[in-house]
Design an enzyme around this catalytic site. Structure first.
Site, PDB file in Angstrom:
ATOM      1  CB  ALA A  87      38.164  21.335  75.799  1.00 20.72           C
TER       2      ALA A  87
ATOM      3  CG  PHE B 299      29.085  20.155  70.644  1.00 25.56           C
ATOM      4  CD1 PHE B 299      28.255  21.044  69.978  1.00 25.56           C
ATOM      5  CD2 PHE B 299      30.278  19.787  70.023  1.00 25.56           C
ATOM      6  CE1 PHE B 299      28.598  21.554  68.741  1.00 25.56           C
ATOM      7  CE2 PHE B 299      30.630  20.291  68.783  1.00 25.56           C
ATOM      8  CZ  PHE B 299      29.789  21.188  68.137  1.00 25.56           C
TER       9      PHE B 299
ATOM     10  N   GLY C  54      16.421   3.863  45.609  1.00 25.92           N
ATOM     11  CA  GLY C  54      15.965   5.256  45.608  1.00 25.92           C
ATOM     12  C   GLY C  54      15.002   5.545  46.733  1.00 25.92           C
TER      13      GLY C  54
ATOM     14  CD  GLU D 143      29.352  10.517  75.682  1.00 24.18           C
ATOM     15  OE1 GLU D 143      30.359  10.751  76.365  1.00 24.18           O
ATOM     16  OE2 GLU D 143      28.352  11.257  75.672  1.00 24.18           O
TER      17      GLU D 143
END
Lengths: 560, 317, 259
Positions: free
Chosen positions: A182, A214, A413, A436
């Site tokens: 989810a 998370f 670079g 979010e």
């Protein structure tokens, strides 16, 4: 002396704070001037206090302490060992400095030991801190939303128990919403009973079991958890979810931390709740619809500010490099394409900032009206805040990504190497348009509000504020007409079509809003006339392009 | 008529160069006003050095010697100097602007209740001038009555000793009471002087930008190739890469070589004041905005690890 | 064991990055000049506050004169100083010695103290060695160019004094005065602390008491006779490309030709 103060050196932010934000309106709603407890005699004094605080301590510690440690924090990162998250030394010092500077309770009411500052000041502080070290924002900038959620919805006992210690910074917060299955679809929380809350019929105490993933700062002390409290067969989806507060302890285990692309100074945890005691916040079954929505709104503004800070850092690094770096006998900033890139970076940094702070101002007015129990204003500002916040978050984070991309390009670079800070900025910024709520989710929210007409009056109000530069205003008016044309067209379309073209239609809205905001700014600062001219000049073809995409989208599925 | 006393700072049997400069300056003023210049030396084991001051132009030298005065401390030195001045009258008392002179001068001024101006760059008649505001303004001070001043390095050129001249040397009684011996020097971490930066024609100096102690070998190689001395910033000394006698700047020495090569030195004001008057300044730095570039005659933006070996190669070629 | 510390703080001209002239046509300092909290005084303040953090006690800040742009005493309150005292300088600006006299008078009336900290002035253009004068007038021991406190306790303080060839460690009996140098900041970029937000909110209107001293009673034996602009040091500056060996060679030839 550059690098001494990230607030005073940020001319655009300072200008917005000094000249653009309507502090009187905010202070009138949020403070009780004349009340014995109120530390201000008038709005002017409140403003001076807010802005003085952005200068010192915020701008001061960001430049002098957080920024010099950012590289070390990024390189070492957070480590995980035997169930514990180990912070890099620089991060520990940063957190101590935030506590010492008494900044952790920026928006918490004074009665709970906080500063009770408006969201707009907090947003600016988050931007300034993020310019120094984006990862630190996840401690400093999420604290507010979590504390405010407790403030708005938790019982007085919980407020007494947690807010004072959040104000001092003794406690940091986390919000545990996401689960392995989810992410964006939070209504799916615990669809498979991954996390459940149960009430002990004897004690009346809730307990939580399951896994959350998370979780930013999941090792924090105060964890707000979205969990299924109702029987899924009777109350399915979001209606079966409630909101809980869990305090860090033996029953809350950090199983691992993620190995991430960026924001290494912010630990992202997998949490396992093993029958953890939990306090219900607010009413059962309202977890997603009301409390999570509230929390996410606050967090989105904070992430927008985080991205804004990263963009400012990337811009500053690029300006410095383009001045220092010489090729073919002259500084590279003198080459047309580099010059154009730098000018664009500046214009769009200021564009996203304009929308971000216009939004935070609305959020303040909404909160103020709500606290004053002004029903009509609360409703009107609430509608605007809900519509503008996702759009501002989308814009700030997408712009910041683009600016970091260009910043590396300007560095050539060298920018690809770890020798220059832009490499870190490029990695750090990448999460901002994902967490979010991804940009895709944000514009879906945005388009639904736009089509409903929630922002029509707002746009008209912005246009009314412009009294000068009529030829530039006429251009923005044209774009505003295009927006109305598109919105009228979309009214007849289904949700699928609206979401398909959402980024394009939302972009038209942003161009219109920022165009007017820049013109209003131009009436207070001559420099902004040029910024507005450049922005409005460049937006015409973009608006036309987005109009065509909106009116005639082509979705195909390609299977060779 | 100006009667002048110069405080002779003596360390390890050597009179501090800035004290000799004070003496030269004092001589100049006294000669112009038919006054006199005397010296006062305070310490232990300083007699030989003090006696030599006659050759530098002192008419009388007063020596306050005592085993208790071996190391500098404010209170006992203040007591000795102010006791001496209570019985010997001078119009102007000059101190070198060193960490000793700048400490002692105001302390003595307080003990005697007389005027004090520190860090003077110029002295003419009764006008004391000082560079202020990052050397953008020269301020002139006037003092009433007996005046104490500290003079900055560079105030005059310390003349060569003239062996035909000598001074009358007399001892000063040292009376230290309990009140003047309350403080103690617990220990000193002081480098022995192994380099003579002040007389160097060429100095190659390194700052924090050198990066590591090992990288200092690059500086040494260039110094060897040029026959130059090696200087350093305080950061380098504090990091332990070089002993403190190499330090140039505020709390180090002030130098004026013909050529000064600043390697990885950002140019903070504390360092700049010690080398600003060098003949030609070459600065090598990776940061184009480093303040050192504002005062450099040659600006090389680059990594000293690449530039220094190139210079060595070119010199040897 | 706790300590009562006094800090002397000053508002000074900001001499960093000065461009253009400092002086107005009439020879006075231009109105556009900025001021700041004397940075070494800030180090001295940090030193006193760290003693309080570690050992407890009280910190009192004194300053002389009315604020121009920065109210250093309020800044002290924002950083955790317990009490502040403004010493009225009267109409004119005072010389170092007169300021020291007023400060000594004010400190003498303020009650018992263990340690006084004040900065050594590095930036030119302001008074120097104010601390030594104050200590002399108060009749207490003093150590100058102190970069750090090594130890405090048992009626004494040990200061690490930065001198030309290294450091020396001086033990002085309390009460003592330390003139604090530049190198206080030892670990990481831990510069002197910033303001504390809650304190700042609370102290923004705090009353700042004035010391009961008489500025008209002190005179300065030193006065400013005039100021003159010093012509800009003209440096003809050449850029030399690090990779251009011919240019490097010609640079070396130029600078070494006299040698």
């Amino acid at each position: 002396m550059p690098g001494e103060n990230f607030y005073t050196e940020n001319k655009d932010l300072k200008f917005l704070m000094d000249e653009i934000i309507d502090w009187k309106a905010i202070v009138d709603l949020k403070e009780k001037i004349g009340d014995e407890e109120c530390p201000y005699d008038d709005a002017e004094e409140a403003k001076a206090t807010y802005l003085g605080m952005l200068e010192d301590p915020v701008g001061d510690i960001a430049a002098k302490r957080f920024a010099p440690r950012a590289e070390e924090v990024d390189t070492i990162g957070c480590q995980y060992k035997d169930g514990e998250v180990i912070f890099p030394e620089g991060l520990k010092r940063n957190l101590q400095d935030l506590m010492d500077a008494q900044l952790m309770g920026m928006t918490i009411p004074r009665e709970y030991g906080g500063l009770q500052f408006p969201e707009t000041v907090y947003t600016a502080a988050i931007e300034v801190v993020s310019q120094a070290d984006a990862s630190l924002m996840n401690f400093f900038g999420l604290q507010g939303g979590i504390a405010e959620t407790i403030m708005e919805f938790a019982s007085d006992e919980l407020k007494q128990q947690y807010l004072p210690r959040m104000s001092t910074g003794e406690f940091t917060g986390a919000m545990a919403l996401t689960e392995p299955d989810a992410g964006s679809d939070l209504a799916a929380v615990s669809a498979k009973a991954d996390i459940e809350a149960e009430i002990d019929p004897e004690t009346g105490m809730w307990h939580i079991n399951g896994t959350k993933r998370f979780i930013t700062n999941g090792c924090g002390d105060v964890i707000l958890v979205l969990a299924r409290s109702e029987d899924a067969s009777r109350k399915s989806g979001g209606r079966g979810l409630s909101f809980f507060l869990v305090e860090k302890g033996d029953t809350v285990k950090v199983r691992r931390i993620e190995n991430k692309l960026g924001i290494h100074g912010s630990p992202t945890c997998e949490l396992y709740f093993d029958n953890s005691p939990a306090y219900l916040i607010g009413r059962r079954g309202m977890g997603l619809a009301r409390y999570t929505a509230w929390l996410m709104l606050a967090a989105r503004l904070a992430i927008g500010a985080q991205a804004q800070g990263i963009a400012e850092a990337a811009l500053q690094e690029s300006l410095k490099y383009a001045e220092e770096r010489e090729q073919f006998g002259k500084p590279i900033r003198q080459f047309p394409q580099v010059a154009a890139m730098l000018a664009n970076m500046r214009v769009y940094t200021e564009a996203s900032r304009a929308l971000l702070y216009a939004t935070s101002e609305i959020v303040d007015l909404h909160q103020g009206a709500e606290r004053r129990e002004l029903k009509e204003e609360t409703k009107a500002y609430g509608k605007l805040a809900e519509a503008l916040t996702p759009i501002a978050k989308y814009y700030s984070t997408e712009i910041a990504n683009k600016i970091c991309y260009d910043a590396i390009q300007i560095h050539g670079g060298n920018g690809f190497m770890k020798d220059y800070p832009v490499e870190r900025l490029y990695r750090d910024v990448r999460i901002t348009n994902i967490y979010e709520g991804t940009s895709q989710i944000q514009v879906n929210w945005g388009i639904s509000r736009l089509v409903r007409g929630d922002l029509n009056e707002y746009i008209a109000g912005l246009a009314e504020k412009v009294t000068r530069n009529p030829e530039l205003k006429a251009e923005v008016d044209k774009a505003a007409a295009v927006l109305q044309e598109c919105l009228a067209f979309l009214k007849e379309k289904d949700v699928g079509y609206r979401e398909l073209i959402a980024p394009h239609a939302v972009d038209i809205f942003i161009d219109v809003a920022v165009g007017y905001l820049f013109l209003a700014q131009a009436e207070k600062w001559e420099y902004k006339v040029e910024v507005a001219r450049k922005f409005i000049h460049d937006m015409a073809p973009r608006v036309e392009m987005n109009r065509q995409y909106t009116l005639d989208a082509l979705l195909v599925e390609l299977n060779p | 008529m100006s009667n002048i006393l110069v405080y002779a700072e003596i360390e390890d049997g050597v009179v501090h160069d800035v004290s000799l400069q004070c003496l030269a300056k004092g001589r100049e003023i006294a000669d112009a006003s038919s006054g006199k210049v005397d010296c006062l030396a305070v310490g232990s084991g300083i007699r030989a050095a003090a006696e030599g001051l006659g050759a530098f132009g002192a008419e009388a030298v007063f020596v306050a010697e005592d085993a208790k005065l071996e190391q500098y401390l404010t209170s006992p030195f203040k007591k000795v100097v102010s006791d001496f001045l209570k019985t010997n009258s001078y119009d102007l008392i000059l101190f070198p602007a060193t960490t000793v002179g700048d400490d002692l001068a105001p302390a003595v001024a307080e003990a005697l209740g007389v005027a004090c101006v520190l860090h003077c760059d110029g002295l003419a008649g009764d006008a004391l001038t000082r560079l202020e505001f990052d050397r953008k303004v020269s301020t002139t001070y006037k003092a009433e009555g007996c005046t104490i001043a500290s003079l900055k390095d560079g105030i005059a050129v310390a003349g060569a000793p003239d062996s035909s001249r000598s001074a009358q040397v007399s001892d000063v009684a040292v009376e230290l009471d309990a009140a003047s011996t309350k403080s103690k020097v617990l220990r000193r971490d002081v480098a022995k002087k192994t380099v003579n930066l002040k007389d160097a024609k060429i100095i190659v100096a390194g700052g924090a930008g050198v990066g590591t102690k090992e990288n200092f070998s690059l500086i040494e190689e260039l110094a060897d190739a040029l026959g130059a001395q090696i200087g350093a910033t305080r950061a380098v000394v504090d990091a332990g890469w070089l002993p403190a006698d190499h330090q140039i700047g505020q709390t180090g020495v002030t130098v004026r070589p013909a050529v000064y090569i600043a390697c990885g030195i950002s140019g903070a004001v504390q360092h700049r004041v010690g080398m600003l008057d060098s003949g030609k300044i070459i600065a090598i730095n990776t940061d184009k905005n480093a303040p050192i570039f504002k005062i450099a005659h040659y600006k090389i933006e680059g990594d000293l690890k690449e530039v220094l070996p190139k210079l060595v190669k070119l010199i040897k070629a | 064991m706790s300590y009562n510390c006094i800090v002397i703080v000053r508002e000074v001209w900001d001499t960093r990055d000065l461009t253009g002239s400092v002086l107005a046509d009439n020879g006075s300092i231009k109105d556009s000049m900025l001021t700041r909290f004397e940075p070494e005084d800030m180090n001295a303040l940090e030193m006193a506050l760290r003693i309080k953090d570690e050992h407890g006690g009280k910190v009192t800040a004194f300053s002389v004169g009315t604020p121009k742009q920065v109210d250093v005493l309020r800044e002290c309150l924002y950083r955790g100083v317990d009490e502040v005292v403004r010493v009225d300088a009267g109409a004119s600006s005072l010389g170092t010695q007169a300021a020291a006299q007023l400060l000594a008078d004010a400190i003498g009336k303020a009650g018992q103290y263990d340690l006084i900290c004040v900065g050594v002035t590095v930036a030119d253009g302001e008074s120097s060695m104010l601390g030594t004068h104050v200590a002399g007038k108060l009749g207490i021991e003093q150590v100058s160019y102190v970069d750090a406190i090594e130890e405090i306790g048992e009626g004494r303080v040990v200061g690490k004094r930065g001198i030309e060839m290294g450091y020396e460690y001086i033990e002085a009996p309390l009460p003592a005065l330390l003139s604090v140098g530049v190198a206080l900041v030892e670990d990481d970029p831990r510069t002197p602390r910033s303001a504390k937000a809650m304190l700042k909110l609370k102290a923004k209107k705090a009353e700042i008491p004035s010391a009961d001293v008489d500025a008209s009673a002190v005179t300065s034996p030193v006065s400013i006779a005039g100021r003159e602009a010093v012509p800009e040091r003209a440096v003809e500056s050449k850029d030399v490309a690090a990779e251009d060996e011919t240019a490097l060679k010609s640079m070396l030839d130029d600078v070494l030709k006299g040698e």
